[in-house]
Scaffold this motif. Sequence first.
Motif, short mmCIF file in Angstrom:
data_model
loop_
_atom_site.label_atom_id
_atom_site.label_comp_id
_atom_site.label_asym_id
_atom_site.label_seq_id
_atom_site.Cartn_x
_atom_site.Cartn_y
_atom_site.Cartn_z
N UNK A 149 0.83 -1.21 0.00
CA UNK A 149 0.00 0.00 0.00
C UNK A 149 0.86 1.26 0.00
N UNK A 150 1.94 1.23 0.77
CA UNK A 150 2.84 2.39 0.81
C UNK A 150 3.54 2.59 -0.52
N UNK A 151 3.94 1.48 -1.16
CA UNK A 151 4.57 1.59 -2.46
C UNK A 151 3.61 2.19 -3.49
N UNK A 152 2.37 1.71 -3.48
CA UNK A 152 1.40 2.21 -4.45
C UNK A 152 1.09 3.68 -4.21
N UNK A 153 0.97 4.05 -2.94
CA UNK A 153 0.70 5.45 -2.62
C UNK A 153 1.86 6.35 -3.03
N UNK A 154 3.07 5.79 -3.09
CA UNK A 154 4.23 6.57 -3.46
C UNK A 154 4.40 6.76 -4.96
N UNK A 155 3.61 6.07 -5.77
CA UNK A 155 3.68 6.25 -7.22
C UNK A 155 3.10 7.60 -7.61
N UNK A 156 3.52 8.09 -8.75
CA UNK A 156 2.92 9.29 -9.30
C UNK A 156 1.44 9.02 -9.58
N UNK A 157 0.62 10.03 -9.45
CA UNK A 157 -0.83 9.84 -9.63
C UNK A 157 -1.15 9.25 -11.01
N UNK A 158 -0.38 9.65 -12.03
CA UNK A 158 -0.63 9.10 -13.37
C UNK A 158 -0.32 7.61 -13.42
N UNK A 159 0.73 7.19 -12.72
CA UNK A 159 1.07 5.76 -12.68
C UNK A 159 -0.03 4.98 -11.97
N UNK A 160 -0.53 5.51 -10.87
CA UNK A 160 -1.61 4.81 -10.16
C UNK A 160 -2.84 4.68 -11.06
N UNK A 161 -3.17 5.74 -11.75
CA UNK A 161 -4.33 5.72 -12.63
C UNK A 161 -4.13 4.71 -13.76
N UNK A 162 -2.94 4.70 -14.35
CA UNK A 162 -2.68 3.78 -15.46
C UNK A 162 -2.66 2.32 -15.01
N UNK A 163 -2.13 2.07 -13.84
CA UNK A 163 -2.13 0.70 -13.31
C UNK A 163 -3.56 0.22 -13.11
N UNK A 165 -6.20 1.31 -14.69
CA UNK A 165 -6.79 1.13 -16.02
C UNK A 165 -6.38 -0.20 -16.62
N UNK A 166 -5.10 -0.53 -16.49
CA UNK A 166 -4.61 -1.80 -17.01
C UNK A 166 -5.32 -2.97 -16.36
N UNK A 167 -5.53 -2.88 -15.06
CA UNK A 167 -6.22 -3.95 -14.34
C UNK A 167 -7.65 -4.10 -14.85
N UNK A 168 -8.34 -2.98 -15.05
CA UNK A 168 -9.73 -3.02 -15.53
C UNK A 168 -9.83 -3.60 -16.93
N UNK A 169 -8.80 -3.36 -17.74
CA UNK A 169 -8.82 -3.86 -19.12
C UNK A 169 -8.31 -5.29 -19.23
N UNK A 170 -7.94 -5.88 -18.11
CA UNK A 170 -7.54 -7.27 -18.11
C UNK A 170 -6.08 -7.53 -18.43
N UNK A 171 -5.24 -6.53 -18.28
CA UNK A 171 -3.80 -6.73 -18.50
C UNK A 171 -3.25 -7.65 -17.41
N UNK A 172 -2.46 -8.62 -17.80
CA UNK A 172 -1.82 -9.55 -16.87
C UNK A 172 -0.31 -9.38 -17.00
N UNK A 264 -4.03 -0.04 -23.37
CA UNK A 264 -4.15 -0.90 -22.20
C UNK A 264 -3.19 -0.53 -21.07
N UNK A 265 -2.31 0.44 -21.32
CA UNK A 265 -1.32 0.88 -20.31
C UNK A 265 -0.43 -0.28 -19.85
N UNK A 266 -0.06 -1.12 -20.81
CA UNK A 266 0.76 -2.29 -20.48
C UNK A 266 2.12 -1.95 -19.87
#
Length: 355
Positions: A149-163, A165-172, A264-266
């Motif tokens: 959780x701390x790592x994710x919170x430390x990402x840039x807001x754009x990175x969090x948003x893109x991650x 988005x990738x999850x929602x689009x089914x990127x593995x 897909x923000x792969x």
Amino acid sequence: MRLKLLETTDPRVYDDAVRNMPITSALQGWGYGEARRVLGQTPMRYLIADEAGRTVGALQLLRKRLVPGFSTLYAPRGPALENLDLLPAVAEAIKAVAKPTDAILKIEPPVPLPAEEGSEIPESYGPFRRAESEQPEHTILADLGRSEDELFAGLHSMARRNVRTAQKLGVVAGRDDDFDAFWEIFTATNERAKLGAYPRAYYETLLREGNAHGGEAYIVLSRHQGKALAGGFFLGMGAGTYYLFGGSVRDDRVDEAGKPLKDSKAPDAFYWNAMLDAKKRGYTLFDFWGIPRILDEEKHSFGVFKMKLKFSEQRAWYPAYDLPLNAAAPTIVKALRWRKTQNNKRKRGSAEDVL
């Protein structure tokens, strides 16, 4: 203090020493040297012992033949040591095993120095003097000792948003055995950015040998609907893992109506899941491996920098140092710089280095 280099041909004994040193890098591992052998370089491995016979370091030297009568010695991101105060004594120990044809020794102490305003980089360690590095000197690091959780919170807001988005689009994204898919991504990225690369056998050897004796080499790929769109090659040992090679491909697929698929923000999924994978496997240092010394928004390398910066803002330097071993050293340094400049011009039409 006097130190002695004890040559070893036992990869497990050697890698055990490398892995357990507080100052160390996977590039000092046995497997990295075997990959360099593919390029015509000769790896030599030593345990560094003090006067009492205690192992205080490990050293992998690569002998690179230049022209008849001259060669260089190179310790990639090394040596592995208990502390940097040993470097002057290491210099004397290396002189004792160097050949008359060895003109110069290059080391890259694996201690990251903060790239912050006011931070200073040592100009010397004993007889070693600051020099041009072979590995990327400027990099971005991430401390994986924090919670997810701390790592994710430390990402840039754009990175969090893109991650997300990738999850929602089914990127593995995760570890993957498909070397051909990695190779396609890697070569496409190099061609797009006009970068150089070694023969495929080098990377295949590094993948095999990097797993053989105590470290690990692995591939992480990011897939959307089964297609690998981004990925990278990692070399890990001890507490650190290093993202050495990789990239992404353009996704030109279309849906059933003939419209381009949504981005897909792969690449973002690749970086984030590579960090999570490393954390789960016990690594605490994640090295993003290489950002430009000088930032130029017109260059491909700037885009690489901005992508990596979204996942960590911890910039660091790994400076290199040279030790002349004979009178030809200054001439050799100039010749190597000239050769590198000509290679840059031939590959990219510019004398400047990529990083």
